[in-house]
Scaffold this motif. Sequence first.
Motif: not given
Length: 564
Positions: A185-212
């Motif tokens: 719930i934190i990573s997925a919506p945040s990845s839609a609004i962050v302006p920085w690519f490096w932050c988007f990458m970290i959020l994608r990693l957390i998103n993947g971990m969250s599903h597991a």
Amino acid sequence: MTKLDSYQVDQREPLLNALEKLGEGSNFLYLIFILTTIPTLFNGMHSMAYIFIAEVPNHWCSIPILTSANWTDEQIRNISSASSCTQYDYNYENFAKIGFEEALKYKNKHRILKTTECNVRSFARNTEGTSFVEDWDLVCDKMADRSNTQMMFSLGKLLGSASFGIISDKYGRKFAYAIGIVMLIISAPSSAIVPWFWCFMILRLINGMSHAAILYPSFTFLTEIASEKHRQWMGVAYNAGYPVGTAIMAIIAYGLHNWRYKQLASTLPALIMLLFIWLMPESPRWLLSQNRLKEAQKVIEKYHGPIYKTTNTYSTTAAHKLILQTQLEETENQVSNSSTQGHKLKNNIKGLVIILFNCELLKRVMITNFAWLTASLTYYALALNVDNFSADRYLYIFVMGITEIPAYLIPTPILMYLGRRQACAIMYTLTALLLFSILIIPTTESLTIIIVALTGRFMLSAVYSIIILYTSELFPTITRNSAVGSSSAMSHVGSVSSPYVADLLGAIAWWAPSTLCAFCALLSGLLSLMLPETRGRPLTDTVDEEVTKERGLVEIKNCFACNK
């Protein structure tokens, strides 16, 4: 392990009996099933979101001075573009003064071979929606970064499956489940609004971990309570959640233009899972393994009703007590002791050492590892390869999701008539032939290419279930977990590498990703034929019991043998 006393036996017997009764069919069972299955929809949606938010629009080098001179994009491209990533080294200040017509005459008379990299890029509006590729300029020398975003998601799943399996065993199924929901719930919506690519990458990693973190502990919980008659159809329904989510993502993406809105639309419904944290109880079987009897009793009685009519009034024979005590100790050993990180690591290392120093088992694990990698790589690469097929991505992904659901029903009738070895070999080989046939289909026949590719992916979805079963049957108990675990790790390697195969290899030749997958599938099919058949034979516990000529060995002559 401390021996259970008579009081503990008397206390646990009715709890286990009540839990088994709930597993036969109850509100408790169906609640856990719903709380386990719904998150699989979001897993499918987020896994396939990349296809709709990472489109690569046409691009070329921007020449700001020509834009200021009111040149059109087409005129700028005609004069300056050597390729989508390079520009001719002309004097563009002079071109801006003399105008497009004179500049074109000059270009035709004075061909220049010297080119330079783009300093600034322009993007066309030729895609059906916006893309983060344009926002962060992920083309040309940054093309790999586009694939890295999907790799981070897959890597997150790999890390999450390893770490949250341990957390789930140590701190409980509900704890890991709740942490996963909060991360999602934190990573997925945040990845839609962050302006920085490096932050988007970290959020994608957390998103993947969250599903597991959500899926593995909850599915373990479901298997811990579901009876045998419910386990099969619930397993099919659980697996079907992923392709249904894939189809839903295609619908969402079709209705929205901006990639950030697509990301939000696929994640905001997950807010309902905050309610799931409150609804999800702790696994009674896990609580029993931790000797937390009162907590287990509270969970079970909420759905079963009172269990202990009177205190200490159970009449249990000495023989029955001895049997029950043995069963409880075995259960506790399996669920608790084997769940600790140190014990698991010790067992896995021991199992891997045995495999590595046994020639027969080493050959088997190398074949199964490659087969799992092939299945995962092909499964994801064919989905991500939609651009190289020049297909309507919305229709392609929607049909892919819908047609995948029956694939989970196919293995059951196949295994009724064929052995594991033949079933794997046939389905891998059919997949290979289908993907090879793409080479001879005219590129103008995009619909035919799509049908062939989706049929191949359908085969891979079906063979996945068979190869999992086959792998578990090929190894004795002492090495089984290590063999399945190493094969599962290789499947994650396949999913992590799939975006690079689809994007980078596909940039070289549109047919290259599917052809590579075809070669891997053909090799997997041939290698599967070399394995011994396991159909209708009992599992073994030791290496000496498993590695015998009577049970079969890895041999080339198996390729020409029929199942008995």
